[in-house]
Each structure stands twice: as C-alpha cells, then as structure tokens.
Write a protein that holds these residues in place. Structure first.
Motif, short mmCIF file in Angstrom:
data_model
loop_
_atom_site.label_atom_id
_atom_site.label_comp_id
_atom_site.label_asym_id
_atom_site.label_seq_id
_atom_site.Cartn_x
_atom_site.Cartn_y
_atom_site.Cartn_z
N ALA A 91 0.85 -1.19 0.00
CA ALA A 91 0.00 0.00 0.00
C ALA A 91 0.89 1.25 0.00
N VAL A 92 0.25 2.38 -0.22
CA VAL A 92 0.89 3.67 0.05
C VAL A 92 0.58 4.01 1.50
N TYR A 93 1.63 4.21 2.27
CA TYR A 93 1.48 4.52 3.68
C TYR A 93 1.66 6.02 3.90
N SER A 94 0.70 6.60 4.60
CA SER A 94 0.74 8.04 4.87
C SER A 94 0.62 8.28 6.37
N CYS A 95 1.34 9.29 6.84
CA CYS A 95 1.17 9.68 8.23
C CYS A 95 0.36 10.98 8.28
N ALA A 96 -0.27 11.17 9.41
CA ALA A 96 -1.11 12.35 9.58
C ALA A 96 -1.02 12.82 11.02
N ALA A 97 -1.16 14.10 11.23
CA ALA A 97 -1.10 14.69 12.57
C ALA A 97 -2.37 15.48 12.83
N GLY A 98 -2.81 15.44 14.07
CA GLY A 98 -4.01 16.18 14.42
C GLY A 98 -4.07 16.44 15.92
N ALA A 99 -4.84 17.44 16.27
CA ALA A 99 -4.96 17.83 17.68
C ALA A 99 -6.08 17.08 18.38
N GLY A 100 -6.75 16.18 17.69
CA GLY A 100 -7.87 15.45 18.28
C GLY A 100 -7.43 14.34 19.21
N GLY A 101 -8.43 13.65 19.76
CA GLY A 101 -8.14 12.59 20.70
C GLY A 101 -7.80 13.14 22.06
N SER A 102 -7.33 12.26 22.91
CA SER A 102 -6.97 12.67 24.27
C SER A 102 -5.51 12.33 24.52
N TYR A 103 -5.07 12.57 25.72
CA TYR A 103 -3.67 12.28 26.09
C TYR A 103 -3.37 10.79 25.93
N THR A 104 -4.40 9.95 26.14
CA THR A 104 -4.18 8.51 26.09
C THR A 104 -4.82 7.83 24.89
N ASN A 105 -5.74 8.47 24.23
CA ASN A 105 -6.45 7.85 23.11
C ASN A 105 -6.31 8.66 21.83
N PRO A 106 -5.56 8.15 20.87
CA PRO A 106 -5.43 8.88 19.62
C PRO A 106 -6.63 8.60 18.71
N PRO A 107 -6.93 9.50 17.80
CA PRO A 107 -8.03 9.25 16.86
C PRO A 107 -7.66 8.13 15.89
N THR A 108 -8.64 7.36 15.49
CA THR A 108 -8.44 6.36 14.45
C THR A 108 -9.18 6.73 13.18
N ASP A 109 -9.99 7.76 13.25
CA ASP A 109 -10.74 8.26 12.10
C ASP A 109 -9.88 9.26 11.35
N GLU A 110 -9.68 9.01 10.06
CA GLU A 110 -8.81 9.90 9.28
C GLU A 110 -9.34 11.32 9.23
N ASN A 111 -10.63 11.48 9.41
CA ASN A 111 -11.21 12.82 9.37
C ASN A 111 -10.84 13.66 10.59
N LYS A 112 -10.27 13.03 11.59
CA LYS A 112 -9.84 13.75 12.79
C LYS A 112 -8.44 14.32 12.65
N TYR A 113 -7.80 14.04 11.52
CA TYR A 113 -6.43 14.50 11.30
C TYR A 113 -6.40 15.68 10.34
N ASP A 114 -5.56 16.64 10.66
CA ASP A 114 -5.54 17.89 9.91
C ASP A 114 -4.40 18.00 8.91
N TYR A 115 -3.31 17.32 9.18
CA TYR A 115 -2.12 17.47 8.35
C TYR A 115 -1.68 16.09 7.85
N TRP A 116 -1.30 16.04 6.59
CA TRP A 116 -0.95 14.77 5.96
C TRP A 116 0.35 14.88 5.20
N GLY A 117 1.09 13.79 5.18
CA GLY A 117 2.26 13.70 4.34
C GLY A 117 1.89 13.23 2.95
N GLN A 118 2.89 13.08 2.11
CA GLN A 118 2.63 12.73 0.71
C GLN A 118 2.54 11.22 0.49
N GLY A 119 3.00 10.46 1.47
CA GLY A 119 2.91 9.00 1.38
C GLY A 119 4.21 8.36 0.92
#
Length: 126
Positions: A91-119
């Motif tokens: 696959a093409v693997y992409s990373c994403a960063a976002g301010a969502g989630g909590s200190y212990t639980n990161p978002p798993t929904d891609e719509n919760k991420y604001d910034y994306w790499g090119q893959g």
C-alpha cells in the motif's frame, strides 16, 4: 501548520521487516496525535496505527502484533516498525497529525487528522 514527510518505503519480501518514518516540521510536534494510514491498490484508505500525544498506541486488528508505532518528540518523528510483512500489506502509507483525541487515546478516524504527508510506497512481494 505542520509539514509531514514520510520515508522508508521499499520493495521487500514476505516476512521481511521495514521501518517507516514520519518527520514533522512546523508547530510543536508533541501536542499532536499522529496516525499511520494506508491505501492498498484499488482500495479505500484504512487506519493502521496511531499514537497519542501521551505516547499511547492503538493498532488495527490487521496489523496488531506485527507493527509498533513510536514517537520521538525531540526529533519530531514518528516511526512505524513493521515486521512479518505480507503481500496484503502492500500500500501507500501516509502519516497524519491532528490535535484530536486525548492524552491517552489517539483518533483512528482519518477525518480527525488535519495534516498529511505525501505518502511512501510499501510493496511486499511473495
């Protein structure tokens, strides 16, 4: 703004290991959750793993036990260590960063991420 650059993708054989890197620049990296997503050929993008700003990890069932996500805030980098790779990991693997989630639980929904790499392309050959 956060800029993300993935690296480490390659053509490997079944059973091989690979480590992907996601390097960030811009705003303070440590405040963001970071997720890895992948898009296999002809399929929708899917969640792989994520790490919260507190360093807590979450994995999809398809990779659990074979993949480890980690972060080094001093280097503003998140890593995805993948072991026992299978052809279905191609696959093409992409990373994403976002301010969502909590200190212990990161978002798993891609719509919760604001910034994306090119893959980065990962191909696992049998």
């Amino acid at each position: 703004q956060v800029q993300l650059v993935e690296s480490g993708g390659a053509l490997v054989l079944t059973g091989d290991s690979l480590r992907l890197s996601c390097a960030a620049s811009g705003r303070t990296f440590s405040v963001y959750a970071v997720g890895w997503f992948r898009q296999p050929p002809g399929k929708e993008r899917e969640f792989v793993a994520a790490i919260s700003r507190g360093g807590y990890a979450y994995y999809s069932d398809s990779v659990k036990g074979r993949v480890t996500i980690s972060r080094d805030n001093a280097k503003s980098t998140v890593y995805l260590q993948m072991n026992s790779l299978k052809p279905e990991d191609t696959a093409v693997y992409s990373c994403a960063a976002g301010a969502g989630g909590s200190y212990t639980n990161p978002p798993t929904d891609e719509n919760k991420y604001d910034y994306w790499g090119q893959g980065t392309q990962v191909t696992v050959s049998s």
